[in-house]
Design a protein around this motif. Structure first.
Motif, short mmCIF file in Angstrom:
data_model
loop_
_atom_site.label_atom_id
_atom_site.label_comp_id
_atom_site.label_asym_id
_atom_site.label_seq_id
_atom_site.Cartn_x
_atom_site.Cartn_y
_atom_site.Cartn_z
N ASN A 68 3.92 12.27 -0.46
CA ASN A 68 4.99 12.32 0.68
C ASN A 68 4.55 11.76 1.68
OD1 ASN A 68 2.98 13.96 2.18
ND2 ASN A 68 3.88 15.83 1.25
N GLU A 69 5.54 11.66 2.85
CA GLU A 69 5.14 10.82 4.09
C GLU A 69 3.66 11.36 4.52
OE1 GLU A 69 7.67 9.38 7.84
OE2 GLU A 69 8.32 10.56 6.40
N LEU A 91 0.76 -1.07 0.17
CA LEU A 91 0.05 0.06 -0.11
C LEU A 91 0.84 1.29 0.11
CD1 LEU A 91 -2.79 -0.71 2.78
CD2 LEU A 91 -3.03 -0.37 -0.15
N ARG A 92 1.70 1.22 0.76
CA ARG A 92 2.68 2.43 1.06
C ARG A 92 3.46 2.58 -0.10
NH1 ARG A 92 5.00 1.96 6.89
NH2 ARG A 92 3.18 1.28 7.65
N ARG A 94 -3.61 9.80 3.89
CA ARG A 94 -4.79 9.15 2.76
C ARG A 94 -4.77 7.70 2.37
NH1 ARG A 94 -5.29 13.88 -0.84
NH2 ARG A 94 -5.85 15.34 0.76
N VAL A 95 -3.61 7.08 3.05
CA VAL A 95 -3.53 5.69 2.79
C VAL A 95 -3.40 4.77 3.88
CG1 VAL A 95 -2.17 3.72 1.65
CG2 VAL A 95 -2.42 5.92 0.54
N VAL A 96 -2.34 5.23 4.77
CA VAL A 96 -2.20 4.30 6.08
C VAL A 96 -3.29 4.57 7.06
CG1 VAL A 96 -0.67 3.95 8.07
CG2 VAL A 96 0.16 4.40 5.72
#
Lengths: 446, 311
Positions: free
Chosen positions: B212-213, B202-203, B219-221
């Motif tokens: 960016n981190e 995913l990352r 948005r994802v993690v």
């Protein structure tokens, strides 16, 4: 956790997520609703093992003790060993932690309590006596009455006129100080309120904290209230106030708090509300504080030569009408529970405990009290004990302490927070007192 | 046990089997359902409804049920009008809740940091997790030593004379720091487990897309951690509502540390209990708790049924 809950084969109930939540739900219900069942559970636990096997021989007397601290516990071992020899009874003692015993007394007495149990005089005795949870012992008092003063008998008598309690020892409350500090600065014990206030001012000028202060647990400051109220308005008004018969909005109560507010700034207020009495006693021992209004147990914090340096004076007179006629001296002793397995044996034991040998044995190991029995040998008393005997002997009234003279529920849910409120904000006593009165009326109903 | 059908197969197969259950199976199954159900009713629902019923009474806990006086809603009226500790207690519970959410955020932050293959990460994890292994009562004792006015660690280190536990304006925050100290570790370990279980692709995908981190986290993690977020939310709310041990150890929950749970205990457990009044307080706490739990259960069940329907 995430994976399993998404996996198609697993059912929701078997995954980690709901299990955690259900358990927390259970805990939550346990906190809220389960609290109700706690007294019943405690009642079930309270059934000691002492009941068994006594009836046939009728020699067994069971005793429920709250003397869990090391010094008193050992002292009672000696006392009961002698009692066994003197009475021929088989005395079985069950000792429970002091605070736990107090917390669960309600359910303990309704369960299967021991025949004889340790308790306190005054309203705290009467409350359970009038609920039918104690056996009257007026017949015992016919035999032992000569050993005690009328004031002690009154403290052992319930509102129905029967005796329920055998006093064992007590400890007076007074203003404690170190002789060396008083000598060094040339202070004199105060007799009157004006002298007292002047003394406080002088001590502050001399760089001392005039009055040590503790209130961890909410009870230590009650002694100050009791004394100021009894000196201002007399013993009878104080007791009626404690029993809910007088109003807290009475101007006389306001006067009491005004007097208290006058000397409050001389207390060690910084940190005072959270301080334990042992820590406050240490400031007295270290000569940082000049005086400390506390019970005689303050002596436990003084060792060796320091102990001989400890002295006290009676709380000063405020209203000449009442002078110093009342002393606050909580009495500890014994009562009988309601359903006795061995009534004759239990009463025989009480008679022994009311005698001189029992209390003399006790005080040998724990000399921070004085014998309730007036015939007990006082020749081995230290100077503080001797002075305490004089103090109590001169008193016309003995009060038990706020939390023993009034209803326990009123004290713990109303008085403790209210007195703390007063100490934080001594100016607004009007609204505080009307709040106490409203709550009192909601509690003193039945 | 050997005769009980294996519970692993799910979906339509179970339904087909259900018709084929023998009488014995039915008996065994009903017993297995009945015992937990009875325990549940006896240990959870009976006390709950008993508590609700008693909240309309006046009872000192002495004598039989005939000594109970029924006084309708008087207890509630008194709680809301003349019982001074009540509103401060509600306020403190809410502050407690808000503070624990902050601590939760900090726990998440630590988890994200520790997830980054730092050196000594295991050591940090252990240190931060250590307080969780202590009971709150022990935590209370430890922090009492730190906060003590006369000879506490904090005042001695700082050379100050702050009355950390006795001043009612400060002591709640002092207690919250102690509570948060423990809560952070708890939340950290839960999030860390969630992060470790997260699919690394995913990352990677997010990184390839140029996130960016911070964007990749937000948005994802974080959305992928949704099930954990829900658990943490409920745990935090429950921790805040059942907070008790710490303030009880500090000063029995008085003088600025009033909490609803403490008021319940102070009124019910003790020498002369106000069972009715305390029960009414417990019901208030129950209602507040339900306000947090019911929405969660609704969301949870809706989610799981919807999920099953989709398959």
């Amino acid at each position: 956790m995430t994976r399993s809950s998404r996996s198609p084969t697993a059912r929701p109930a078997a995954t980690g997520t709901p299990v955690v939540n259900r358990r927390d739900l259970l805990k939550l219900f346990g906190v809220t609703a389960g609290a109700v069942t706690l007294p019943e559970l405690l009642a079930a636990c309270g059934s000691g093992k002492s009941g068994g096997g006594g009836s046939s021989t009728n020699k067994v007397v069971s005793v429920g003790s709250n003397a869990s601290d090391a010094v008193p516990k050992q002292a009672y071992v000696d006392v009961f060993a002698k009692a066994k020899a003197a009475t021929g009874l088989d005395i079985q003692v069950n000792t429970v932690d002091h605070n736990t015993f107090q917390q669960q007394i309600n359910s303990y007495l309704q369960g299967t309590p021991q025949d004889v149990f340790f308790w306190f005089a005054g309203n705290r005795m009467n409350f359970f006596a009038q609920k039918g949870l104690a056996t009257p012992i007026s017949d015992v008092w016919e035999k032992i009455g000569g050993n005690f003063t009328p004031a002690l008998k009154a403290a052992s008598t319930g509102t129905d006129g029967q005796q329920y309690f055998v006093p064992f020892y007590y400890y007076p409350w007074a203003v404690f100080y170190r002789k060396s500090v008083f000598e060094q600065h040339g202070y004199q014990p105060a007799k009157t309120w004006d002298e007292y206030v002047a003394l406080l001012k002088q001590q502050q000028k001399d760089g001392l904290t005039p009055l040590a202060m503790a209130d961890e647990g909410g009870w230590p400051v009650m002694g100050t209230f009791d004394y100021i109220n009894m000196r201002t308005n007399g013993y009878q008004f104080h007791i009626d106030l404690m029993n809910g018969k007088e109003s807290w909005t009475d101007p006389r109560v306001k006067t009491t708090f005004d007097h208290w507010a006058e000397i409050l700034p001389y207390h060690d207020l910084q940190g005072g509300l959270a301080r334990k009495w042992e820590e406050a006693a240490a400031t007295l021992a270290q000569k940082k504080s000049a005086m400390f209004l506390l019970g005689m147990f303050v002596g436990q914090q003084f060792q060796g030569k320091d102990k001989e340096d400890l002295d006290f004076f009676a709380f000063p007179e405020i209203n000449p009408q009442f002078g110093q006629d009342s002393v606050e001296a909580p009495i500890d002793g014994f009562m009988l529970s309601r359903k006795l397995k061995n009534e004759d044996g239990a009463k025989k034991l009480l008679e022994y405990m009311a005698g001189t040998e029992a209390v003399e044995t006790y005080l040998k190991s724990d000399p921070n009290n004085i014998a309730a029995n007036t015939k007990a040998d006082t020749s081995s008393y230290n100077s503080l004990q001797k002075k305490a005997v004089e103090l109590i002997g001169s008193a016309q009234h003995i009060s038990q302490f706020l939390d023993r003279d009034s209803r326990p529920d009123f004290v713990s849910t109303v008085m403790i927070p209210s007195l703390q409120q007063f100490i934080k904000n001594p100016k607004d006593t009007g609204s505080l007192l009307s709040s106490i009165e409203k709550q009192k009326q909601s509690i003193f109903v039945g | 046990m050997a005769t009980v059908p294996s519970p692993t197969p799910a979906g339509p197969r179970t339904r087909r089997r259900a018709r084929k259950l023998t009488r014995r199976d039915k008996v065994v199954l009903s017993v297995m359902v009945a015992i937990p159900a009875l325990l549940h009713i006896a240990l959870v629902w009976v006390p709950t409804f008993g508590s609700i019923a008693l909240s309309f009474s006046r009872w000192e806990g002495v004598g039989g049920f005939d000594t109970i006086q029924w006084i309708k809603t008087l207890n509630y009226r008194q709680i809301f009008t003349i019982y001074p500790p009540f509103w401060p207690a509600v306020q403190h519970n809410l502050i407690w809740l808000g503070f624990l959410f902050l601590a939760t955020g900090f726990g998440l932050f630590l988890a994200v940091q520790l997830d980054k293959q730092l050196r000594f990460t295991r050591f940090y994890q252990s240190v931060i997790f250590l307080p969780v292994m202590l009971s709150l009562a022990i935590v209370g004792f430890i922090w009492r030593l730190v906060y003590s006015h006369d000879d506490g660690l904090l005042n001695n280190l700082l050379g100050t004379h702050v009355d950390w536990l006795g001043n009612s304006r400060i002591n709640l925050w002092a207690a919250l720091v102690a509570s948060g100290w423990r809560h952070v570790g708890y939340i950290m370990i839960i999030y860390l487990a969630g992060l470790k279980a997260l699919d690394p692709s995913l990352r990677e995908a997010a990184a390839i897309d140029g996130a960016n981190e911070w964007q990749s986290f937000r948005r994802v993690v974080f959305p992928a951690l949704k099930p954990i977020n829900v658990v943490v939310l409920v745990i935090t709310a429950i921790e805040a509502l059942r907070a008790f041990d710490l303030v009880y150890v500090i000063n029995k929950g008085t003088n600025g540390l009033e909490l609803l749970s403490v008021l319940v205990t102070n009124n019910i457990v003790g020498e002369a209990s106000r069972i009715g009044f305390g029960s009414a307080l417990a019901v208030v706490l129950l209602v507040i708790s339900l306000a947090f739990i019911i929405p969660y259960l609704v969301v949870y069940f809706r989610g799981s049924f919807a999920g099953r329907g989709a398959r």
